[in-house]
Write an enzyme that holds these catalytic residues in place. Structure first.
Site, PDB file in Angstrom:
ATOM      1  N   LYS A  49       0.833  -1.211   0.170  1.00  0.00           N
ATOM      2  CA  LYS A  49       0.065  -0.094  -0.010  1.00  0.00           C
ATOM      3  C   LYS A  49       0.916   1.282  -0.143  1.00  0.00           C
ATOM      4  CE  LYS A  49      -2.993  -2.503   3.327  1.00  0.00           C
ATOM      5  NZ  LYS A  49      -3.588  -2.613   4.574  1.00  0.00           N
ATOM      6  N   ASP A 106       7.555   3.243  -2.966  1.00  0.00           N
ATOM      7  CA  ASP A 106       7.891   4.152  -1.801  1.00  0.00           C
ATOM      8  C   ASP A 106       9.420   4.338  -1.224  1.00  0.00           C
ATOM      9  OD1 ASP A 106       7.748   1.580  -0.635  1.00  0.00           O
ATOM     10  OD2 ASP A 106       6.034   2.145   0.735  1.00  0.00           O
ATOM     11  N   ASP A 109      14.765  -0.538   0.421  1.00  0.00           N
ATOM     12  CA  ASP A 109      15.308  -0.678   1.674  1.00  0.00           C
ATOM     13  C   ASP A 109      16.527  -1.838   1.570  1.00  0.00           C
ATOM     14  OD1 ASP A 109      16.260  -0.967   4.533  1.00  0.00           O
ATOM     15  OD2 ASP A 109      14.157  -1.673   5.123  1.00  0.00           O
ATOM     16  N   VAL A 159      11.598   5.249   9.149  1.00  0.00           N
ATOM     17  CA  VAL A 159      10.439   6.306   8.850  1.00  0.00           C
ATOM     18  C   VAL A 159       9.030   6.042   8.648  1.00  0.00           C
ATOM     19  CG1 VAL A 159      12.578   7.788   7.930  1.00  0.00           C
ATOM     20  CG2 VAL A 159      11.291   6.432   6.239  1.00  0.00           C
ATOM     21  N   ASP A 165       4.174   3.267   6.866  1.00  0.00           N
ATOM     22  CA  ASP A 165       3.329   3.047   8.036  1.00  0.00           C
ATOM     23  C   ASP A 165       4.382   2.375   8.985  1.00  0.00           C
ATOM     24  OD1 ASP A 165       3.703   0.502   6.465  1.00  0.00           O
ATOM     25  OD2 ASP A 165       2.183  -0.292   8.110  1.00  0.00           O
ATOM     26  N   ARG A 171       0.181   6.512   7.580  1.00  0.00           N
ATOM     27  CA  ARG A 171       0.523   6.617   6.169  1.00  0.00           C
ATOM     28  C   ARG A 171       0.030   8.189   5.482  1.00  0.00           C
ATOM     29  NH1 ARG A 171       1.646   1.499   4.150  1.00  0.00           N
ATOM     30  NH2 ARG A 171       0.672  -0.330   5.012  1.00  0.00           N
TER      31      ARG A 171
END
Ligand code: IMP
Ligand code: MG
Length: 186
Positions: A49, A106, A109, A159, A165, A171
């Site tokens: 999401k 988003d 990582d 973060v 989230d 969010r």
């Protein structure tokens, strides 16, 4: 939701709304240039999401025609660590053959999820697959992911905000901020 409303839950702001907005417009302009000669409209694929906010803002900043699709994946692994073994929860609706695809993410990582996703989408016969990620944690990359469009390199901290989230919260925070340690229960 603005960071000022939940000041006690955050350590510091990493990216302001202005920084996010400016950078997204720059990347949109690059995408406009790079795909100006594309014969079919570009297909933006967002990973649910977290990438929803990036998708909404990026798509509206782009001037050339685009289509949307969404995918939901879950990576097997212990707790917050990604294992690289990925399961598709919701697959794409659109056939990728011959398409110019941009994966919209988003945050990059470990890179394990994204490198799996690139391979998976490439196996479906697209014309091209590129990656746009709003953030990248440089210290955390275990697998080299060829991301063509990168918003910001950020510190190796957990973060939240702008789609990201913690336990499904934060969010809708407009900024990107470091979560205060006491929120983790630590
Ligand atoms: P990886 O690159 O396979 O490790 O997985 C990246 C995914 O982990 C992202 O798409 C996010 O959903 C999540 N993630 C990584 N870092 C953070 C963070 O700092 N805050 C919130 N979610 C994160
Ligand atoms: Mg994600």
């Amino acid at each position: 939701m603005d960071a000022s409303a939940i000041e006690g839950e955050l350590t510091s702001i990493v990216l302001t709304t202005e920084q996010l907005d400016t950078r997204i417009k720059e990347i949109a302009a690059e995408i406009d240039r790079d795909y100006a000669k594309s014969d079919k409209s570009v297909l933006l694929v967002a990973v649910l999401k977290g990438a929803v906010m990036v998708m909404a803002d990026l798509a509206r900043a782009i001037s050339i025609p685009v289509e949307f699709d969404f995918m939901a994946v879950s990576s097997y692994g212990s707790g917050t660590k990604s294992s690289g073994v990925v399961r598709i929860i919701k697959d794409l609706d659109i056939d990728l053959s011959g398409r110019d695809v941009i994966i919209v993410e988003d945050i990059l990582d470990s890179g394990l999820t994204l490198s799996w996703l690139i391979k998976n989408l490439k196996s479906r016969g697209p014309k091209s697959v590129e990656v746009m990620t709003m953030m990248r944690k440089p210290d955390a990359i275990k697998v080299e992911v060829p991301a063509k469009y990168i918003g910001f390199d950020i510190p190796n901290e957990f973060v939240v905000g702008f789609g990201l989230d913690y336990a499904e919260k934060y969010r809708n925070l407009r900024e990107v901020a470091i979560l205060a340690p006491h929120i983790y229960g630590g």
